[in-house]
Design an enzyme around this catalytic site. Structure first.
Site, PDB file in Angstrom:
ATOM      1  N   HIS A   1      -0.976  31.069-103.691  1.00  0.00           N
ATOM      2  CA  HIS A   1      -1.836  31.545-102.608  1.00  0.00           C
ATOM      3  C   HIS A   1      -1.939  30.515-101.478  1.00  0.00           C
ATOM      4  CE1 HIS A   1      -4.480  35.145-102.092  1.00  0.00           C
ATOM      5  NE2 HIS A   1      -4.866  34.462-101.050  1.00  0.00           N
TER       6      HIS A   1
ATOM      7  N   THR B   1      -1.731  41.096-105.750  1.00  0.00           N
ATOM      8  CA  THR B   1      -1.965  39.658-105.648  1.00  0.00           C
ATOM      9  C   THR B   1      -2.972  39.213-106.700  1.00  0.00           C
ATOM     10  OG1 THR B   1      -1.479  39.637-103.280  1.00  0.00           O
ATOM     11  CG2 THR B   1      -2.778  37.807-104.149  1.00  0.00           C
TER      12      THR B   1
ATOM     13  N   LYS C   1       2.311  39.184-107.558  1.00  0.00           N
ATOM     14  CA  LYS C   1       2.292  37.954-106.757  1.00  0.00           C
ATOM     15  C   LYS C   1       1.329  36.947-107.385  1.00  0.00           C
ATOM     16  CE  LYS C   1       1.433  36.286-102.040  1.00  0.00           C
ATOM     17  NZ  LYS C   1       0.313  35.359-102.353  1.00  0.00           N
TER      18      LYS C   1
ATOM     19  N   SER D   1      -1.898  43.241 -95.876  1.00  0.00           N
ATOM     20  CA  SER D   1      -3.018  42.982 -96.780  1.00  0.00           C
ATOM     21  C   SER D   1      -4.006  44.142 -96.815  1.00  0.00           C
ATOM     22  CB  SER D   1      -3.743  41.705 -96.345  1.00  0.00           C
ATOM     23  OG  SER D   1      -4.895  41.492 -97.121  1.00  0.00           O
TER      24      SER D   1
ATOM     25  N   TYR E   1      -5.518  43.548-103.851  1.00  0.00           N
ATOM     26  CA  TYR E   1      -6.159  42.769-104.901  1.00  0.00           C
ATOM     27  C   TYR E   1      -6.689  43.762-105.944  1.00  0.00           C
ATOM     28  CZ  TYR E   1      -6.094  38.957-101.502  1.00  0.00           C
ATOM     29  OH  TYR E   1      -5.707  38.008-100.603  1.00  0.00           O
TER      30      TYR E   1
END
Length: 392
Positions: free
Chosen positions: A280, A158, A256, A110, A132
């Protein structure tokens, strides 16, 4: 083998050990779902509605679990899903990377991780970096290029998230930083979890709530909530933005958060390598159906034009095989390995991956399949109304 102090037999047992070991607020952060938790609960429960159609003779003596996902040869169709700041153990993402490396599976890291991508990249070769849509295009590309320089082989963007922290039962309090007031507030919880406290004391440092992968390597590290604020203040991406990033990155690229056929087709149109059917982990828009319910419709919409993965609710090797039967090439796991790490550090993550590996192999045996590539929809009974109509 039977469960021992250093080994557990199921992911459910890993969760029980994690709950026993972690301070209440830390544990609740792992199990939280948006609002009423309808989606989070359905992610797990939906797998139980699917039934297998086993064979009883001419079963394969050996089963191959190996496959290729986003250009990475992996030992089984299970990948580490990227999760944010991992305060369940001092080694955090480094422990996960070592366990994934030893198991021969790829790891998603992440951009909100607690360990720098440069450190993690030294532990595992099959690294996928997750981002993100935070900041400007230049910020996002710089973040991706930093990850590439650290060894990342693929990029995950994401998009399955809304800024909703409400829980019907209340959200756990998470501090901005571990200053004296925060430690005093957490002290009543931590004092009742001596093993957790001792693990951190032995490490020589306290949980780090910074987010070192969001900026450049030499930039000041923002706090988790500072990064969250940047995220909330960033304009939402368009498909043109995603097409631009995919082209700039030039390598394996995953979108995603897909739950609809039309979004899946748009991901194909921009040239994405893979999509993850995901909500999520139930932390997106509550009352979204379980990922596994959306999977068949998404897989039918894109066929073999793109790799389809599933993320959400996987707790057993049999869940992995059900996902493969309904059109996934592989699955991604999140809470399962975090519970394993909370229960036993790197060994606990290894334990979870081995549980899934054994479960996949045993399920293939029961179905009479010698490879994960032989699994198909004839191997499962799908009840009426289970798979959603996603033709639109």
């Amino acid at each position: 083998m039977a469960s021992t102090r250093d080994w557990f037999e199921t992911v459910a047992e890993a969760q029980r050990r994690a709950k026993k070991r972690l301070p209440r607020g830390v544990y609740l952060a792992l199990v939280a779902g948006a609002e009423a938790g309808v989606t989070m609960d359905d992610n797990v429960a939906a797998f139980g509605e699917l039934r297998f159609r086993p064979h009883i003779a001419d079963l394969p003596a050996e089963r191959s679990l190996a496959t290729t996902v986003m250009g990475q040869d992996v030992s089984m169709p299970v990948l580490i899903s990227p999760t944010g700041v991992q305060a369940v153990h001092p080694d955090g993402e480094l422990a996960v990377a070592r366990a994934a490396r030893d198991a021969g599976v790829a790891m998603g890291l992440s951009s909100f991780a607690s360990k720098p991508v440069e450190q993690v990249g030294k532990e595992i070769d099959q690294l996928l970096f997750q981002s993100y849509w935070v900041g400007s295009r230049d910020d996002i590309l710089a973040r991706a290029e930093r990850a590439r320089a650290a060894g990342a082989k693929g990029l995950i963007v994401t998009l399955d998230w809304v800024f909703d922290s409400r829980r019907d039962w209340g959200s756990p309090w998470i501090p901005e930083r571990l200053d004296v007031p925060a430690m005093l507030r957490y002290a009543p919880q931590v004092v009742h979890k001596p093993n957790y406290l001792w693990t951190w004391l032995r490490s020589g440092h306290l949980p780090d709530l910074g987010v070192p992968n969001l900026g450049s390597r030499d930039a000041a590290v923002p706090t988790f909530f500072g990064a969250y604020g940047q995220w909330m203040g960033s304009p939402q991406p368009t498909w043109d933005d995603l097409a631009w990033l995919r082209e700039q990155w030039g390598g394996p690229f995953m979108v995603k958060g897909i739950t609809r056929a039309d979004d899946a087709r748009r991901a194909v149109d921009i040239g994405a390598t893979a999509i993850s059917v995901s909500n999520h982990g139930g932390n997106n828009l509550d009352s979204t159906p379980a990922s596994i319910r959306n999977l068949p419709g998404v897989a039918d919409a894109v066929g073999d034009q793109i790799e389809v993965l599933l993320d959400g609710g996987v707790r057993r090797g049999s869940d992995v095989v059900k996902a493969l039967a309904l059109g996934a090439k592989a699955v991604m796991i999140g809470r399962a390995y975090l519970w394993g790490m909370a229960a036993g550090g790197q060994r606990g993550v290894t334990n979870v991956l081995e549980i899934l590996r054994q479960g996949v192999s045993e399920t293939l045996l029961g179905l009479g399949k010698s490879s994960v590539h032989e699994v198909n929809r004839d191997d499962v009974i799908v009840p009426a109304g289970f798979a959603l109509d996603l033709k639109a």
